[in-house]
Structures are given as structure tokens and as C-alpha cells.
Design an enzyme around this catalytic site. Structure first.
Site: not given
Ligand code: AGP
Length: 611
Positions: A2, A29, A76, A102-103, A484, A488, A491, A507, A606
Site C-alpha cells: 500500500c 504502488r 493494495w 502498509n504491511g 522461465e 525472459k 520477451e 533427440h 501485462k
Molecule cells: C511473463 O513475463 C509474461 N508477462 C506472461 O507470460 C505472464 O506470465 C502471463 O501472461 C500470465 O499472467 P498472469 O500470471 O497474470 O496470469
């Protein structure tokens, strides 16, 4: 996470305007509700509600309030859904004290029961409200506001940055801090307190960053601080520093991008998540639901959250022997056919709003499946539609690339699995305590990984910037981490990267490997896994690949790799915590070396709210 702010002047003025402006500065935040409280001529006025700040301003008119002393909050949600009642500030029964926080107060439940027993009436579902009733209670005993405030703070377990005002002492803001940020802006004839520097910069550039266990009060002309741990006064003037950041720089904590700020916030995000897990009432319900499932657990997510799902599946079958079927959320049709009543679906989504996951949840629910959500956003669509919701406490993630939400998801899932192992008798009570106390090392483990990889990540990014393709390889619990890492760099640095279990090389994929082809190995600290990875490193080296390894301290693989990052590995369940940060930094620095903005990668949003 928050945002809180407090302003203290000697005479009334348009304080609502100043508080509102400060809250706008703290909006990054996170916010689902907001509120202010001001004291004007010994009367306390509160305005608060659910919604976006600008809408609330239209509805409640924060800016019309005048007063000399006031506090504000953007919420939040952690305990209690976003609502008018749960919005801060919270007030006591007599309406003379108002608190923003906040916490997380871990022991709020026991305190609340005790206070209810003493006749206090609670209005909200928040953990915060106990603070203000505690002060009220101790004020009855002592007749001294500061003494009552300190006694209340001593009772709290958990994390907090707290501001309190009272109509009993018009020109004072009482404050306390532990594990949540709080700064004082030292003005001329006034003082400001806030969660973060951006909210201070409109008033002053002279700032004191408060330390844990510091409590005290600010008046318009002074700040009194003492250390609750030692009971000694603190000379706060020795801590004043001049901030030269712009507001924009300050909201990124001085970092150039949100992504790198969020990468470095990971130890704190893990700390908050642990505090949340320790006080969670839903966790035991989630453990029970999994154990009582017909032995059939599905686990789903998209992108990074799918990697957390894959982690869950591997860790669950390894530790508890309970098989979990991981699937990518958009493939729900292929898996829901076989789902039946009594099964459990673990649905993971940091935003809680990803459409593919929502669809999977709905489909599985239609088939009588119990749904357990894991999210970072309280009361978002997926937790709302699920039977049980568990929350990570990473705070809002603004960079498009998921970072701190992944680490906190995997920690929460590891904790859940340990709980299942204890419930089913796979772990004894003492073994369970041993595992969870190792999991509690997560914040330090992440910190060590960051410290040890920063330099090499910067260095490697110079050559990686011109690469067009890479592999990320691992085995066992390291595979989702490798995936992962590849996601990263794909993307944000736009480098084609493929991750797969290292045993698959022969393979097919090894056909692409030639001199200087970059291969990143994720080697978890499990000796059989390390032995198997050894062969994979050798086969890549034999073809001229340039190898980088994230390995556990003292790993026998060290000597085989071109570049090594040694991380701390107290337990294999912490592999995502120890091995992911170096991969995040590698992707981040490669993106910035290429001149790309890692916060806003092309073609990506996002939160993906369409199918
Ligand atoms: C990850 O870096 C991406 N932004 C994307 O793969 C993300 O993880 C995916 O869209 C899922 O989002 P969520 O966790 O909000 O469901």
C-alpha cells in the site's frame, strides 16, 4: 503493498489537496481503494472508499478537506476484499484515533479476539483495524497517547509502516516501522511522512529513511524518534540526506526501469509472502482440499505462471508422491474432459485476470472440480471465482515481464506442498518445521543470487546482445526455471530461446549447436541431477557451445563451464528462488544493452484479458 502519507502543519490549510496529490504520487504502488483522515479544530474527519483515486475524488471530494494534520492511504488489498469498509484509514470505537498501515499483522486474529472480548467493535475485515483498537485500549489505561501507541506497536507481529493521528493531540503524527518502507520529509515548519520518496518530493528534498523498530512522532517543527528494540532515542538529524531524483526516477526507486527495481525487490516480496503464509487461514484449507482430492490434481497457468504450475507438479510428485497434471491454461479443453467431481484444479495467475485461466477455472468448475487459486491480486477474477484463494504478497508488478511474482508463487507453492506432505504423514511434524524454516531462508537466498550474478550478467550481455538463438537446459526441478529464463530473454531482449529437459538434446536440438552457440545450464543441487547434467554440459562443449551455468555452491560442475554463477541452495524446493534471479538479470542487461525498454516489450501486455 500500500502507499501511506501523512502531513503535519501548525495551522489549518487545504490539506485534502496535499494528501490527494501525495496519494497520486503513490498510485504506482497499487490501489484498489483509498482514503484520507484529517484533524481540523480537534475534530477527526475521514473520507474513504473502494475504487480508483480519481473516481473517489469525484465521489468523496478529498480535495475539499481542510486541516492541519492528516494521513492518507492507497490500498493494495491483503486481508479483506477491496471495499468501502476495508479502505483505510481505520478508526477506533470512540472515533478519536485514525490509522493507516502498509504491511501485514500476522497475529491480528488473536489480538482481534482479545479486543472483541474487551468490548471493541470492529467495522472491517482488515488486519490493520486491530492497531487502532489496541491504541484505544492502552489509552484508557495510560491516558498518554504516545505511550499507548508504543504499547500497541509492541504487541504486533508481522510487517508494518504505520501512521496515526488523533483529535486528542492535533498537531502530531505518530509513526512506527518494521519491514515496510517509511520515510520522513523534513520541512521548514512542517513535516511529511510517506511510504516512498516520490510523495515527499513535492514538499522537500531533505529525507530520512526510517529504520526497522523506529517509532516516534512528528510535529510541524520536530521529529522525535526512538528505537523500540533498544528503548533509546535516535538522533534523526544525523540521518537526513538530500534527494536529487526527479519524481519519475523516485517512483522507480532510482532504478532506470521498473523491471530491475522489481528484480531487486524480490527479497522483500518473499519476506512479505512468508509473513502472509504464516498468518494464512486459507492455507490449511488448501492443504486439506488437495489431500482430499481423489488423488487427482490439475495445475494450470499461462506464461510465467505456467512455469510455476510445472514447478508445482514436479515438486508435488517428488515430495508427496501426489501426482499433479500441469497444463497450459489455453489448453483447458484437452484436459477438462477427463476432470470429474472430487478433483482439484490449482489455478495460478499473478494478475488473477488472465482470460485463458478464467476459462479453465469455469470449465473445471462445471465438471464439479474444486478450484484453488494462487494470485497476487486480492479479489481479482480468478480468486473470486475459485473455492479457495491463496495470495502471494509481491506488491504490484508494473514491468511486463513477471519477476517477483514468479519467485513468490513458487515459494507459496513449495510451502503448500510441504503442508500436504505433513498432512499425509510423508513428513513428520519436526521434518515439516525443518523444511519450512529452510523455506524461510528464501529472501536471503534470492539476495545472494542477485549479489553474485549482477557483474557476470552485465558482462555476458555484451556478447549476448548480438546472438539470435540460445538454449536453456536443465533437469528435474530446474526445468521450469530454465523455461522461465528462456521466456525472459525472448520477451524483453527478442532473442529466440528454447528451454527443454537437457536429456532431449540428442533427440534433435543439438543439431543447431555450433561454435559460440550460447547454452545456459540450470543445475539444481540434487546430486543425481547434477551427475546427469554433467554429460549434457560435455556434449554441448564438444560442439563448441559457450556454456553458462547457474550452480549450487561447491557444485562439481563448476570446472566444466565457461562461466559460472554459484548460488546458495539450502533446499531443492528453493531452486526457483536461487536460480531464477541470475537469468532475470541476464535477460534484463541483454535487453538494455540492445537499447530496448524492458518494461514495455513489443506486442505484449501485462495482463492478457482476451482468449
Ligand atoms: C511473463 O513475463 C509474461 N508477462 C506472461 O507470460 C505472464 O506470465 C502471463 O501472461 C500470465 O499472467 P498472469 O500470471 O497474470 O496470469
Amino acid at each position: 503493498m500500500c502507499g501511506i502519507i501523512g502531513l503535519c502543519y501548525s495551522s489549518p490549510r487545504e490539506l485534502g489537496k496535499l494528501l490527494y496529490k501525495g496519494l497520486l504520487r503513490l498510485e504506482y504502488r497499487g490501489y484498489d481503494s483509498a482514503g484520507i483522515a484529517v484533524i481540523c479544530e480537534r475534530k477527526l474527519h475521514v473520507a474513504k472508499g473502494k475504487g480508483m483515486l480519481r473516481d473517489l475524488e469525484e465521489k468523496l471530494g478529498f480535495t475539499k478537506y481542510t486541516g492541519s494534520t492528516g494521513i492518507g492511504h492507497t490500498r493494495w488489498a491483503t486481508h479483506g476484499a477491496p471495499s468501502n469498509i476495508n479502505a483505510h484509514p481505520h478508526t477506533d470505537c470512540s472515533g478519536v484515533f485514525a490509522v493507516v498501515h502498509n504491511g501485514i499483522i500476522e497475529n491480528y486474529d488473536e489480538l482481534k479476539k482479545r479486543l472483541i472480548g474487551r468490548g471493541h467493535v470492529f467495522k472491517s475485515d482488515t488486519d490493520t483495524e486491530v492497531i487502532v483498537h489496541l491504541v484505544e485500549e492502552y489509552y484508557r489505561d495510560t491516558g498518554d497517547v504516545y505511550e499507548a501507541f508504543k504499547r500497541a506497536i509492541r504487541e504486533l507481529r508481522g510487517t508494518y509502516a504505520i501512521l496515526m493521528i488523533t483529535s486528542l493531540e492535533e498537531n502530531k503524527i505518530f509513526f512506527a516501522k518494521k519491514d515496510s518502507p517509511l520515510v520522513v520529509g523534513v520541512g521548514d515548519g512542517y513535516n511529511v511522512l510517506a511510504s516512498d520518496i516520490p510523495a515527499i518530493l513535492d514538499h522537500t528534498r531533505r529525507v530520512v529513511v526510517l529504520r526497522d523498530h523506529w517509532v516516534g512522532y512528528a510535529t510541524p517543527s520536530s521529529v522525535y524518534v526512538e528505537d523500540l528494540a533498544t528503548g533509546k532515542p535516535v538522533d534523526y538529524s544525523a540521518y537526513i540526506r538530500l534527494v536529487e531524483w526527479s519524481v519519475e526516477e523516485a517512483s522507480k526507486g532510482g532504478y532506470p526501469f521498473y523491471m530491475i527495481k522489481e528484480i531487486y525487490e524480490q527479497p522483500q516480496a518473499l519476506k512479505s509472502t512468508i509473513a502472509g503464509l504464516k498468518s494464512s487461514k486459507e492455507l490449511p484449507l488448501a492443504v486439506k482440499a488437495i489431500v482430499e482430492a481423489n488423488g487427482r490434481v490439475f495445475v494450470t497457468g499461462a506464461g510465467t505462471s505456467y512455469h510455476a504450475a510445472e514447478f508445482y507438479a514436479i515438486a508435488s510428485s517428488t515430495l508427496t508422491g501426489i501426482l499433479a497434471v500441469p497444463f497450459i491454461a489455453s489448453e483447458y479443453e484437452a484436459y477438462s474432459e477427463s476432470a470429474r467431481e472430487g478433483d482439484v484444479l490449482v489455478a495460478i495467475s499473478q494478475s488473477g485476470e488472465t482470460m485463458d485461466v478464467i476459462k479453465a477455472v469455469r470449465k473445471f468448475k462445471e465438471r464439479g472440480v474444486r478450484v484453488l487459486a494462487v494470485s497476487n491480486v486480492v479479489d481479482s477474477a480468478i480468486p473470486r471465482e475459485s473455492h479457495i484463494a491463496l495470495y502471494t504478497r509481491a506488491g504490484p508488478e508494473i514491468g511486463v515481464a513477471a519477476t517477483k511474482t514468479f519467485l513468490t508463487q513458487t515459494l507459496l507453492l513449495a510451502w503448500l506442498i510441504a503442508g500436504v506432505a505433513e498432512y499425509t504423514g510423508v513428513l513428520s511434524r519436526s521434518e515439516y518445521s525443518e523444511v519450512t524454516s529452510l523455506l524461510e531462508r528464501a529472501p536471503r537466498v534470492a539476495e545472494i543470487s542477485l549479489e553474485r550474478s549482477e557483474e557476470l550478467a552485465r558482462e555476458l550481455s555484451k556478447s549476448y546482445a548480438s546472438k539470435s538463438s540460445m538454449y536453456y537446459l536443465s533437469r528435474h526441478i530446474g526445468v521450469p526455471v530454465a523455461r522461465e529464463g528462456a521466456l525472459k530473454i525472448k520477451e524483453i531482449a527478442y532473442i529466440h530461446a528454447e528451454a527443454y529437459p537437457a536429456g532431449e538434446s540428442k533427440h534433435g536440438p543439438i543439431a543447431l549447436v555450433e561454435s559460440k552457440f550460447p547454452v545456459v545450464f540450470v543445475a539444481p543441487g540434487i546430486s543425481l541431477v547434477e551427475q546427469a547434467i554433467k554429460g549434457n554440459i560435455e556434449e554441448m562443449r564438444a560442439r563448441g557451445a559457450e556454456t553458462v551455468g547457474v550452480v549450487c555452491e561447491g557444485s562439481p560442475l563448476k570446472g566444466l563451464l565457461d562461466h559460472v554463477i554459484e548460488v546458495s541452495c539450502p533446499h531443492w524446493l528453493l531452486t526457483p528462488i536461487s536460480h531464477t534471479p541470475p537469468l532475470q538479470l541476464l535477460a534484463y542487461y541483454t535487453a538494455t544493452t540492445k537499447g530496448l525498454n524492458p518494461d514495455r516489450p513489443r506486442n505484449l501486455a501485462k495482463t492478457v484479458t482476451v482468449e
